[in-house]
Design an enzyme around this catalytic site. Structure first.
Site, PDB file in Angstrom:
ATOM      1  N   HIS A   1       0.457  -1.183   0.050  1.00 34.77           N
ATOM      2  CA  HIS A   1      -0.366   0.044  -0.345  1.00 34.77           C
ATOM      3  C   HIS A   1       1.481   0.855  -0.126  1.00 34.77           C
ATOM      4  CE1 HIS A   1      -3.734  -2.172   1.027  1.00 34.77           C
ATOM      5  NE2 HIS A   1      -2.898  -2.752   1.165  1.00 34.77           N
TER       6      HIS A   1
ATOM      7  N   ASP B   1      -0.431  -4.899   6.127  1.00 36.24           N
ATOM      8  CA  ASP B   1      -1.947  -5.764   5.172  1.00 36.24           C
ATOM      9  C   ASP B   1      -1.606  -6.242   3.999  1.00 36.24           C
ATOM     10  OD1 ASP B   1      -2.692  -3.157   4.855  1.00 36.24           O
ATOM     11  OD2 ASP B   1      -4.308  -4.255   4.797  1.00 36.24           O
ATOM     12  N   GLU B   2      -2.349  -7.176   2.574  1.00 34.72           N
ATOM     13  CA  GLU B   2      -2.251  -7.407   1.293  1.00 34.72           C
ATOM     14  C   GLU B   2      -0.975  -6.872   1.220  1.00 34.72           C
ATOM     15  OE1 GLU B   2      -6.892  -6.963   1.130  1.00 34.72           O
ATOM     16  OE2 GLU B   2      -5.000  -4.635   0.959  1.00 34.72           O
ATOM     17  N   VAL B   3       0.300  -7.647   1.401  1.00 37.69           N
ATOM     18  CA  VAL B   3       1.871  -7.497   0.314  1.00 37.69           C
ATOM     19  C   VAL B   3       1.797  -8.534  -0.213  1.00 37.69           C
ATOM     20  CG1 VAL B   3       4.247  -7.787   0.013  1.00 37.69           C
ATOM     21  CG2 VAL B   3       2.814  -7.319   2.706  1.00 37.69           C
TER      22      VAL B   3
ATOM     23  N   ASP C   1      -1.856 -10.003   8.996  1.00 37.48           N
ATOM     24  CA  ASP C   1      -1.526 -10.230   7.800  1.00 37.48           C
ATOM     25  C   ASP C   1       0.175 -10.888   8.172  1.00 37.48           C
ATOM     26  OD1 ASP C   1      -3.697  -8.616   6.831  1.00 37.48           O
ATOM     27  OD2 ASP C   1      -2.908  -8.894   4.897  1.00 37.48           O
TER      28      ASP C   1
END
Length: 586
Positions: free
Chosen positions: A265, A336-338, A386
Site C-alpha cells: 500500500h 497487510d496485503e503484501v 497478515d
C-alpha cells in the site's frame, strides 16, 4: 462537615440497597443514556429543574477544564425534547445548582488501559450532583452521561433526581478507523467525527493516513512525500493540522492512533522516491493474468522494496516525524496485503528469489529492520494480522516480540481472533464480516461485466459486487461478540477491544456521518456495556428504540446520522417489531 469523599461513602451503599428493589436496568426508563450504563438505579422516577445559573465545579486540568466548559454550553443550549414522553413527577420549588466533579488522580495519561470508570449521583433534595472518577478521562465519560439526562428548552431544563450510576467499559480499546488516503477528509470532518466518538464513549481514532492512492501527511523530514504524493496542495494535513486534531482528541478523551501503511500500500511513496517502490503506477491486474498473479488487491499499486537501503532511510525519517507529531504510545505500521506479484516485477527481488530467498524472508527483512526502530521510539507496534497469518507472505513469530507487538484482525471473524490470542498476542478486532462500514455499496471498478448479469440483482451473487457485502446493519454490528469462542480467560484478556473501519474508496466528507452513525453507536454500546441484558440474553430487541432516540439526539447535536426506522416507530414503541420480538418483549 460532610466532605465529598465521605458523602460518597454513605451515598453509594445506600443507593445500592435501594437499587435491589428497583427495576432491572433493561427495563424501559424515561431517560435515554447511550451507551447504556453498566449499573443504574432510579427507583422513584422523580425529576427536578436545572437552575438557570447551573455550573460545573471541577479541578483545574488542561483538558478537563475545556471539557467542562464545552458541556456547560451544551447543557444550556441543546434544548433536547424527547419524541416519546413518560410520566415523571417534577419536584416543585427546587433546582439543581451545580455538578461537583472529583477526580482521584489528575495525572493519569490517556493511554490504553486507563481507568475510565465513574460514579454519578443526583440526590433528592440536594442542590448539587456529584461525579466521582479515577481519571480525567472517566470524568469526561460521566459528563457525557450527565448531559444526556437533561431535557427541555432553556431556561426550563429538567433532569432526574434520586438517580445513581456506576459505570465503566468492558473493553479498553473502542475505536473508529478512518481512511484518509483513498479520498480526502477535511480537518473539520475529522474533528466532528472525534466529537461524535466522544459522545458515544469511544476512545481511539485510528487515523489510516496514507496508502497507495495518496500521501497527504506533511512531514518536515520528508516534505516531498506529501508534495508529490498528495492529491493536491489543498488536500494535505500540515503539522499544525495534526497538532490541532491531536489536541482536540485529548479535549474529548479520544486518542489519535496514526497508521502509516507499509510495506504494501505504498504506491504514493513512489511519486517522490520511485527507486524504493516496486510495481508503482502499473495496472493492478494485468490482462490475461489470474487473480493470484495480480499486482495489488485494488487499483493503486506499489510496495516498498526491502532490499534497497534507501527504503529504510525514508521509512525511519517518516517514523521519527510521526512519533513527534503523535504522542499516542501505539504506532500502526500496516503490514497487510503484501502481494507477491508486485515484488516479483523488480529485478533485484527476482535475483534474490532465484538465489533461494523467499517472499516471507523479504517481509522478515523489512520488519526486522523497522520494528526495532519503532520500539526504540518508545512505541508499541500494531500490525494487521497478515504479518502472522497470511498464507503466502508472513514472518517468523520470533521477529514479533509479544511485549512490543499488537495484531489487528480483519479476516475470518472469531477464527482469526482465536488464532492470534492462541499464539499469545494481544489483538484488536476489526472483523470485516461485522465491522467494515464501507461494505455493501457495490464495487467501484469500471468496466465490470458482472453488473450486466440479469440475475441476483445485477451481479455480485447477492453482494451487489462488494467483496465484503452485504451492508453491515446496526444489528449485525451490535450482536457481534469479539471474544466469541474464547473460553480461556487468559486468551480473553488478550482481546484489547475493537474498531469499526470506514475505508474510503466510496466515501468522503459528503457521506461520512451517515456511513458512521448510528451504526458506530451500536458498536460503542456493545464494547462499553455489552450487548446482553442481566439474564445474558441479547438485548437488540429493546436497544432499537433507545438507539433510535439517540440517533435523533445526535442529529440535534449536528451529526448527520442516518435514520434506522420511520419516526412513527419511535412514537409507537413496539409496533415496528416482528411478531416474535413483540411476543418476547411482553
Amino acid at each position: 462537615m460532610l466532605t465529598l469523599s465521605k458523602f460518597h461513602v454513605i451515598l453509594i451503599p445506600l443507593l445500592f440497597l435501594i437499587s435491589l428493589f428497583s427495576p432491572l436496568l433493561s427495563t424501559s426508563i424515561p431517560i435515554n443514556i447511550w451507551p447504556k450504563p453498566r449499573f443504574l438505579s432510579w427507583p422513584q422516577h422523580i425529576a427536578t429543574a436545572l437552575s438557570p445559573n447551573f455550573t460545573i465545579i471541577s479541578p483545574q486540568h488542561q483538558y478537563l477544564t475545556s471539557s467542562v466548559t464545552r458541556y456547560v454550553h451544551l447543557i444550556r443550549s441543546e434544548n433536547y425534547s424527547p419524541f416519546v414522553t413518560r410520566p415523571i413527577k417534577l419536584m416543585k420549588g427546587h433546582t439543581l445548582i451545580n455538578l461537583v466533579v472529583n477526580v482521584t488522580d489528575l495525572s493519569l495519561p490517556l493511554h490504553h488501559g486507563v481507568d475510565e470508570s465513574y460514579n454519578l449521583s443526583i440526590p433528592i433534595g440536594s442542590s448539587s450532583a456529584h461525579l466521582l472518577a479515577q481519571s480525567v478521562w472517566g470524568a469526561m465519560r460521566g459528563l457525557e452521561t450527565f448531559s444526556q439526562m437533561i431535557w427541555g428548552r432553556a431556561p426550563d431544563l429538567c433532569l432526574p433526581v434520586g438517580i445513581y450510576i456506576q459505570d465503566s467499559p468492558l473493553f479498553g480499546h473502542r475505536g473508529v478507523l478512518l481512511d484518509t488516503s483513498r479520498n480526502y477528509y477535511g480537518v473539520n470532518d475529522i474533528m466532528r467525527t472525534i466529537k461524535a466518538m466522544s459522545a458515544n464513549k469511544l476512545n481511539v481514532f485510528h487515523w489510516h493516513i496514507t496508502d497507495s492512492q495518496s500521501f497527504p501527511l506533511v512531514l518536515p523530514s520528508e516534505p516531498s512525500l506529501a508534495a508529490k504524493g498528495a492529491y493536491g496542495p489543498n488536500m494535505v494535513y500540515t503539522p499544525e493540522d495534526v497538532l490541532g486534531i491531536v489536541q482536540f482528541g485529548f479535549e474529548h478523551g479520544v486518542r489519535v492512533l496514526p497508521e502509516i501503511d507499509t510495506p504494501g500500500h505504498t504506491g504514493s511513496w513512489g511519486e517522490a522516491y520511485p527507486e524504493i517502490v516496486t510495481c508503482g503506477n502499473m495496472f493492478w491486474w494485468p490482462a490475461g493474468k489470474s487473480w493470484d498473479e495480480r499486482l495489488a488487491s485494488e487499483p493503486g499499486t506499489g510496495q516498498l522494496n526491502p532490499l534497497i537501503p534507501k527504503t529504510y532511510e525514508v521509512v525511519k525519517n517518516v517514523v521519527k516525524d510521526v512519533v513527534k507529531q503523535f504522542p499516542e504510545p501505539l504506532f500502526h505500521g500496516g503490514g497487510d496485503e503484501v502481494i507477491p506479484g508486485c515484488w516479483k516485477t523488480d529485478p533485484t527481488i527476482n535475483s534474490f528469489l532465484s538465489s533461494g530467498g523467499t517472499l516471507s524472508q523479504l517481509l522478515e527483512k523489512y520488519i526486522n529492520s523497522t520494528l526495532p526502530y519503532i520500539v526504540s521510539q518508545n512505541r508499541t507496534v500494531v500490525y494487521w494480522e497478515d504479518v502472522l497469518l497470511d498464507a503466502q507472505i508472513k514472518v517468523d513469530p520470533l521477529l514479533l516480540p509479544k511485549e512490543h507487538t499488537i495484531l489487528q484482525t480483519w479476516n475470518n471473524g472469531p477464527v482469526n481472533t482465536k488464532k492470534i490470542v492462541a499464539a499469545g498476542y494481544r489483538v484488536i478486532v476489526s472483523s470485516s464480516e461485522f465491522y467494515y462500514l464501507d461494505c455493501g455499496h457495490g464495487g467501484f471498478l469500471g468496466n465490470d461485466s458482472q453488473y450486466d448479469e440479469q440475475g441476483d440483482g445485477g451481479g455480485g451473487g447477492g453482494s451487489g459486487g462488494s467483496w465484503c457485502g452485504p451492508f453491515k446493519t446496526w444489528q449485525t454490528i451490535y450482536n457481534y461478540d469479539i471474544t466469541d469462542g474464547l473460553l480461556d480467560e487468559e486468551e480473553r484478556k488478550l482481546v484489547l477491544g475493537g474498531e469499526v473501519a470506514l475505508w474510503s474508496e466510496q466515501a468522503d466528507s459528503t457521506v461520512l456521518d451517515s456511513r458512521l452513525w448510528p451504526r458506530t453507536s451500536a458498536f460503542a454500546e456493545s464494547l462499553w456495556s455489552g450487548n446482553r441484558d442481566e439474564r445474558g440474553v441479547k438485548r437488540y430487541g429493546e436497544a432499537v428504540d433507545r438507539l433510535n432516540q439517540w440517533r435523533y439526539r445526535m442529529v440535534n447535536r449536528g451529526i448527520g446520522a442516518e435514520p434506522i426506522q420511520p419516526l412513527w416507530c419511535l412514537k409507537n414503541p413496539g409496533m415496528c417489531n416482528t411478531v416474535h420480538s413483540a411476543f418476547e418483549d411482553q
